[in-house]
Design an enzyme around this catalytic site. Sequence first.
Site, short mmCIF file in Angstrom:
data_model
loop_
_atom_site.label_atom_id
_atom_site.label_comp_id
_atom_site.label_asym_id
_atom_site.label_seq_id
_atom_site.Cartn_x
_atom_site.Cartn_y
_atom_site.Cartn_z
N HIS A 66 0.84 -1.20 0.00
CA HIS A 66 0.00 0.00 0.00
C HIS A 66 0.88 1.27 0.00
CE1 HIS A 66 -3.61 2.32 1.57
NE2 HIS A 66 -2.61 3.13 1.91
N GLU A 67 1.87 1.29 0.90
CA GLU A 67 2.76 2.47 1.00
C GLU A 67 3.61 2.63 -0.25
OE1 GLU A 67 2.22 4.62 3.19
OE2 GLU A 67 0.89 3.34 4.36
N HIS A 70 1.67 4.53 -2.88
CA HIS A 70 1.81 5.99 -2.72
C HIS A 70 3.17 6.45 -3.24
CE1 HIS A 70 -1.78 6.45 -0.32
NE2 HIS A 70 -1.35 5.68 0.66
N ASP A 162 -5.82 8.60 3.80
CA ASP A 162 -5.74 8.83 2.35
C ASP A 162 -6.99 9.52 1.83
OD1 ASP A 162 -3.33 7.54 2.42
OD2 ASP A 162 -4.17 5.59 1.90
ZN LIG Z 1 -2.37 5.10 2.38
#
Ligand SMILES: [Zn+2]
Length: 372
Positions: A66-67, A70, A162
């Site tokens: 997930h990170e 980004h 987010d």
């Molecule tokens: Zn996030």
Amino acid sequence: MNGSIRVGNLFGIPFYINVSWFIVLALMTLSYGGSLAAQFPQLGLGLPFLLGLIAALLLFASVLAHELGHSFVAIKQGINVKSISLFLFGGLASLDQEAKTPAGAFWIAIAGPLVSLFLFVGLTLMGSSLTIAAPLTALINLLAYVNLALAVFNLIPGLPLDGGNILKALIWKITGNQFKGIVFASRVGQGFGWLAILLGFLPLFAGGSINFWTILIGWFLLSNAGILAKDATLRNQLSQFTAEDALVDENPIVPQTLSLRTFVNDYIIGKTATRQFLVTNEAGELVGQISGDDLKTIPTSQWPLIQVQEVMQPVEFSTTVDAQQPLLDVVTVLEQQQLNELPVVRNGVLVGFIEKASIRRLLEQRLQANPA
Ligand SMILES: [Zn+2]
């Protein structure tokens, strides 16, 4: 972050793990291992906990993915990712700077949840199509669920989540003001924080016990959103001024031909500040600096006979700011170079000093003039 250990690099990004993460890892291994041992007694005692550990590690791999989502989008926009860290509440990709446009901010924000949703769909399909041992299917389904939860939780539209960044990008796009976007999305984040705290305490009124985790998450949202709102409010104020608005009140510029006697009479005696004075030539150009300390070795009787230019020191400032430069940029320079003051020039001529205290005074006066 405090209490974080660097464990290496991920695609060139420094990767940190907070000590709190190990507690969560142990708790997850125990709780999931325990439930597997109860669900599948044929596995014996050791294997469920090994699977529990694997599940916990894969769970954090999901957070990392997930990170990285980004991070990759940020890197594509030319933004440097300072670090990725895992901690108690999940992960954090720390960016060097913010996106330059609302659209850029939107894509960075949504990339993480999109990765989590993608993993959820992939794992769900995998869990339903593979014919493997039941405990492994259970593990895949758990991971699918975790990724869905990651996406949904992070899409809550309040900062620092987010979804809050997506909301920020939207308001930024509508108002044209990035800080208004941050303040708005932070206020919503604070609202969700209060809501979570309320929900955490709610069972108490039905005779149950409080939900500690919900309260903790609520407090986390509340405090972080509060910091973001405060910071954005400040930066919004700073963006409305230029460097010359925050010049230090007293004139700190001394002509080089002044005698030391006049310098002391007019600039030192009766003044509380023990600062450096900038020395200029006839054209107003910066030629040196002088402080009261530079006079200590010179007998008082000599003061009327010696000019400032004879005892001044070379200028230590390697940076000057333009009078028209936005105050927000000036603060960034002060922070980055860890300076307390900077000389301000207009058309190459020195007009004065700007310092952290004078910026603070300007904002205080402004707040008194226009109370929020
Ligand atoms: Zn996030």
